[in-house]
Design a protein around this motif. Structure first.
Motif, PDB file in Angstrom:
ATOM      1  N   LEU A 228     -43.321 -44.087  60.621  1.00 60.13           N
ATOM      2  CA  LEU A 228     -41.703 -44.658  60.602  1.00 60.13           C
ATOM      3  C   LEU A 228     -41.551 -46.261  59.991  1.00 60.13           C
ATOM      4  O   LEU A 228     -40.893 -46.496  59.448  1.00 60.13           O
ATOM      5  N   ALA A 229     -42.706 -46.969  60.503  1.00 59.70           N
ATOM      6  CA  ALA A 229     -42.638 -48.288  60.042  1.00 59.70           C
ATOM      7  C   ALA A 229     -42.927 -48.533  58.844  1.00 59.70           C
ATOM      8  O   ALA A 229     -42.202 -49.465  58.057  1.00 59.70           O
ATOM      9  N   GLN A 230     -43.798 -47.684  58.221  1.00 57.32           N
ATOM     10  CA  GLN A 230     -44.032 -47.949  56.631  1.00 57.32           C
ATOM     11  C   GLN A 230     -42.795 -47.262  55.726  1.00 57.32           C
ATOM     12  O   GLN A 230     -42.550 -47.821  54.800  1.00 57.32           O
ATOM     13  N   GLY A 231     -41.953 -46.231  56.360  1.00 52.75           N
ATOM     14  CA  GLY A 231     -40.778 -45.708  55.373  1.00 52.75           C
ATOM     15  C   GLY A 231     -41.396 -45.142  54.239  1.00 52.75           C
ATOM     16  O   GLY A 231     -40.584 -44.892  53.411  1.00 52.75           O
ATOM     17  N   LYS A 232     -42.525 -44.842  54.089  1.00 50.26           N
ATOM     18  CA  LYS A 232     -43.099 -43.764  53.052  1.00 50.26           C
ATOM     19  C   LYS A 232     -44.400 -43.064  53.347  1.00 50.26           C
ATOM     20  O   LYS A 232     -44.782 -43.080  54.507  1.00 50.26           O
ATOM     21  N   PRO A 233     -44.749 -42.549  52.538  1.00 44.69           N
ATOM     22  CA  PRO A 233     -45.775 -41.332  52.707  1.00 44.69           C
ATOM     23  C   PRO A 233     -46.963 -41.981  53.362  1.00 44.69           C
ATOM     24  O   PRO A 233     -47.673 -42.957  52.786  1.00 44.69           O
ATOM     25  N   VAL A 234     -47.832 -41.466  54.367  1.00 49.66           N
ATOM     26  CA  VAL A 234     -49.156 -42.223  54.869  1.00 49.66           C
ATOM     27  C   VAL A 234     -49.949 -40.847  54.755  1.00 49.66           C
ATOM     28  O   VAL A 234     -49.760 -40.039  55.529  1.00 49.66           O
ATOM     29  N   ALA A 235     -51.287 -41.243  54.009  1.00 51.03           N
ATOM     30  CA  ALA A 235     -52.416 -40.273  53.947  1.00 51.03           C
ATOM     31  C   ALA A 235     -53.413 -40.746  54.766  1.00 51.03           C
ATOM     32  O   ALA A 235     -53.856 -41.806  54.762  1.00 51.03           O
ATOM     33  N   VAL A 236     -54.144 -39.878  55.522  1.00 58.47           N
ATOM     34  CA  VAL A 236     -55.399 -40.323  56.292  1.00 58.47           C
ATOM     35  C   VAL A 236     -56.410 -39.329  55.886  1.00 58.47           C
ATOM     36  O   VAL A 236     -56.465 -38.172  56.012  1.00 58.47           O
ATOM     37  N   ALA A 237     -57.493 -39.985  55.092  1.00 64.46           N
ATOM     38  CA  ALA A 237     -58.835 -39.281  54.637  1.00 64.46           C
ATOM     39  C   ALA A 237     -59.582 -38.753  55.741  1.00 64.46           C
ATOM     40  O   ALA A 237     -60.144 -37.752  55.562  1.00 64.46           O
ATOM     41  N   ASP A 238     -59.596 -39.447  56.588  1.00 58.50           N
ATOM     42  CA  ASP A 238     -60.601 -39.067  57.922  1.00 58.50           C
ATOM     43  C   ASP A 238     -60.281 -39.835  59.102  1.00 58.50           C
ATOM     44  O   ASP A 238     -60.331 -41.080  59.370  1.00 58.50           O
ATOM     45  N   TYR A 239     -59.548 -38.967  59.995  1.00 62.75           N
ATOM     46  CA  TYR A 239     -59.187 -39.569  61.394  1.00 62.75           C
ATOM     47  C   TYR A 239     -60.346 -40.453  62.261  1.00 62.75           C
ATOM     48  O   TYR A 239     -60.149 -41.318  62.712  1.00 62.75           O
ATOM     49  N   ARG A 240     -61.366 -39.920  61.775  1.00 63.12           N
ATOM     50  CA  ARG A 240     -62.642 -40.667  62.667  1.00 63.12           C
ATOM     51  C   ARG A 240     -62.891 -42.173  61.938  1.00 63.12           C
ATOM     52  O   ARG A 240     -63.317 -42.902  62.828  1.00 63.12           O
ATOM     53  N   ARG A 241     -62.461 -42.328  60.810  1.00 58.51           N
ATOM     54  CA  ARG A 241     -62.733 -43.681  60.456  1.00 58.51           C
ATOM     55  C   ARG A 241     -61.316 -44.557  60.439  1.00 58.51           C
ATOM     56  O   ARG A 241     -60.999 -45.655  59.817  1.00 58.51           O
TER      57      ARG A 241
END
Length: 696
Positions: A228-241
């Motif tokens: 919501l804050a970014q207002g653009k797509p957010v990708a996460v490669a690895d939740y652990r990192r």
């Protein structure tokens, strides 16, 4: 018979190597699938790669006709091509023809390239087909993937065209995203009305960490809040990192490793998020992001369309009810004119003057008829057919004055607060109706706070109307003019979605029988619309209600009209009045009023009957008093226009119980004409007559 392919002449083989064994080994080890067929298309030899690609053993392939490896849909074309090739065999390398499809033993299909080479073995024609699986090529895999994404987008597009219920699309989007991306979890979240929490509206996958309909706190460091804050797509490669936000332990416990979230935007404002999660690390690239963004755009466009259609349908329903109520008010006002007129005549009869009990009964009936007139006024306010007298109004002064009155009259447990008012331009509105509108809202707020609470008023200037409300204006070009937003917020019980949907409908009320007419908010709606403004309603159970009125502002203050009321005594004696009224009972009441005022009244029932009297050379009327609607014939405005052409100094007073007619007449009539709304009292008639005579 040995059907092995003929061997080429040995060329430099080391001594001791058997040429035939070398080429048999080469045939068996070759990475592409190799199939040898005879002239009839029967497979006579197949290598292990062919068996692996097509789902058979080499022994199972030998003896089959090559047609079984061709999809059913294109088998006739393939047979014709094979026959043509047998008549003119030639070498055909890979990559020179279009991509083909081979049919596997289990019925599945695989994209391939095929090279053909004619051979001769012991005088018999053979064909060797080299078949290569191109589905594993990176470029082909990417093209297939994009095609699959496009097909899923088309699927949602078709659903969006057919669906009218937005929940249908909300349910389909996570399923489409999950199936297309082959992920374990896909979810759609929408922000709640207060923009403080997310609500899960639909989901896909067995790993859902919360039930549909549940709310998640919009914590500053949560994954959804980050999107919501970014207002653009957010990708996460690895939740652990992940270091940008706090990863919920439930994600890791479920084995989720990577994720991708895109915001849902409505007219530039983020309203939610579409999120997918996978157990595979680094699962989401540019293609996946573009696909998910396209899904999100399709969804929000469909939601916007559904919202616009519902708003249009709602407006049409309200307009239909408005037309109905306007017609009812017209007939009701004629009845009230007769009732009030006869009550006034009764009240002045000498026989009743000596009977106190009879006078009490007449007085009670008079009060009831006045309440009936107020009721029709509310109906006309809702239907936007009341006659307004807009002028420049100081909103700040009005709110402070209203707050003072409410503190004295409302329940003492209700605190009245007026937020500090900014420098506000005056608004263009009927001051009496605006005050009545605010009072209506305040009374509704009081009823929603039976145990007490806070009623807060605030006003802020706006350079233009918020974009989301522009469609509510009859003339969208007016959205760029200045507005003042007046917000009235209470801490009461609030409204459910079902109640909010019908809040502005006339006669709709949640109060117990006898406690309300259901016309409070409907008259507010009608007044704001007729004042060329807009209105919003924000409410939820347990969180109170906020109603915001957007009223056009004016650059320069114009004082409200405070015209002097002419006393009845100003009427000259013997005033000659031509009375035109098609309702016989109303005509008789008005005739008695005129006679009581010392006028000489000539009553007629239509414009056609009145015109010969006006057109006569000896006509000597001082005033034309006519209803606007005169049945199927000439309208009162037409009669008045013709009469003024014939007698320029004739005073004109028009009357009607249907305010739309008064509005139309007000736009088209000369400034010295007067408009009188039914029902009216004898003194109101006298004052109106005095004004038109004074102007003539």
């Amino acid at each position: 018979m040995d059907t092995s392919p003929p061997l080429p002449p040995a060329a430099g083989l080391p001594p001791g190597l058997d040429e035939r064994e070398v080429f048999r080994s080469l045939f068996a080890a070759y990475p592409d699938a190799l199939i040898v067929t005879d002239a009839s298309g029967t497979i006579v030899l197949a290598n292990p790669s062919a068996a692996t690609l097509l789902g058979y053993t080499p022994e199972q392939l030998v003896g089959l006709n090559v047609d079984v490896l061709v999809p059913d849909a294109i088998r006739p074309q393939h047979a014709a091509y094979r026959e043509g090739y047998a008549h003119r065999p030639r070498t055909r390398p890979m990559g020179t023809q279009m991509d083909l499809v081979a049919k596997r033993r289990d019925g599945s299909e695989v994209m391939v390239e095929i090279a053909l080479s004619p051979l001769q073995s012991q005088g018999q024609p053979l064909v060797v087909a080299a078949i290569r699986d191109i589905g594993s090529y990176p470029r082909v895999k990417q093209a297939l993937q994009r095609a699959r994404y496009s097909e899923h987008l088309a699927q949602l597009g078709r659903a969006a065209v057919d669906a009218r219920d937005p929940q249908v699309l909300l349910d389909q989007v996570p399923a489409i995203a999950g199936q297309a991306l082959q992920v374990e979890l896909a979810s759609v979240y929408l922000l709640t009305a207060d923009r403080l929490n997310f609500r899960l509206v639909s989901g896909f996958g067995a790993l859902a960490e919360e039930p549909i309909g549940s709310q998640l706190a919009n914590l500053p460091d949560s994954p959804l809040a980050f999107v919501l804050a970014q207002g653009k797509p957010v990708a996460v490669a690895d939740y652990r990192r992940e270091q940008r936000f706090v990863v919920p332990p439930a994600y890791l416990a479920a084995g989720l490793t990577s994720g991708l979230g895109v915001p849902l935007s409505d007219r530039g404002r983020t309203i939610g998020a579409l999120v997918v999660r996978s157990r595979e690390a680094q699962r989401f690239g540019e293609d996946e992001q573009r696909f998910l963004e396209s899904l999100a755009n399709l969804l929000t466009t469909s939601l916007q369309r559904a919202e616009s259609e519902e708003a249009l349908n709602h407006a049409q329903r309200l307009e239909s009810v408005g037309q109905l109520t306007g017609g009812i008010a017209h007939d009701f006002n004629n009845l009230l004119t007769v009732i009030q007129g006869n009550l006034q005549v009764l009240e002045e009869l000498p026989t009743l003057a000596a009977d106190p009990h009879a006078l009490q009964l007449v007085d009670a009936a008079t009060r009831a008829s006045r309440r009936g007139a107020e009721l029709t006024g509310k109906l006309l306010a809702f239907s936007r057919r009341q006659v307004l007298q807009p002028s420049a109004v100081d909103v700040g002064q009005l709110l402070l004055s209203l707050a003072g009155m409410l503190r004295r009259t409302l329940d003492q447990r209700i605190q009245i607060a007026v937020e500090p008012l900014a420098e506000l331009p005056p608004v263009l509105a009927d001051p009496g109706q605006l005050e009545s509108t605010l009072l209506n809202i305040a009374i509704n707020a009081r009823d929603a706070m039976p145990e007490g609470g806070t009623l807060r008023f605030a006003a802020t200037p706006h350079a233009s109307l918020p974009e989301a409300l522009c469609s509510e204006l009859e003339d969208p070009a007016q959205a760029e003019r200045g507005f003042v937003a007046i917000a009235i917020r209470d801490t009461g019980s609030g409204m459910s979605e079902e109640v909010k949907e019908r809040a502005f409908e006339p006669f709709f009320t949640t109060k117990e029988a006898g406690r309300g007419t259901g016309l409070g908010l409907s008259t507010v709606y009608g007044f704001i619309k007729q004042s060329r403004g807009a209105i919003t309603l924000d409410s939820a159970p347990g969180r109170g209600t906020c109603i915001t009125l957007y009223i056009p502002s004016v650059a320069e203050s114009r004082p409200a009209a405070t015209g002097q009321v002419a006393p009845a005594e100003a009427l000259p004696p013997g005033l000659r009045v031509l009375l035109v009224e098609d309702d016989p009972e109303v005509r008789e009441v008005v005739r008695q009023f005129l006679v009581a005022l010392g006028c000489e009244a000539t009553p007629v029932a239509s414009g056609e009957a009145a015109w010969p009297l006006l057109d006569a050379p000896e006509a000597s009327f001082d005033v034309l008093l006519s209803d606007i609607a005169l049945g199927a014939g000439m309208r009162g405005t037409q009669l008045a226009t013709r009469a003024r052409e014939r007698w320029p100094r004739l005073a004109v007073l028009l009357m009607s119980g249907f305010s739309a007619e008064l509005l139309e007449a007000d736009r088209d009539s000369p400034p010295d004409w007067e408009l009188l709304r039914k029902p009216y009292s004898r003194s109101e008639l006298a004052q109106a007559l005095a004004r038109v005579v004074d102007k003539a």
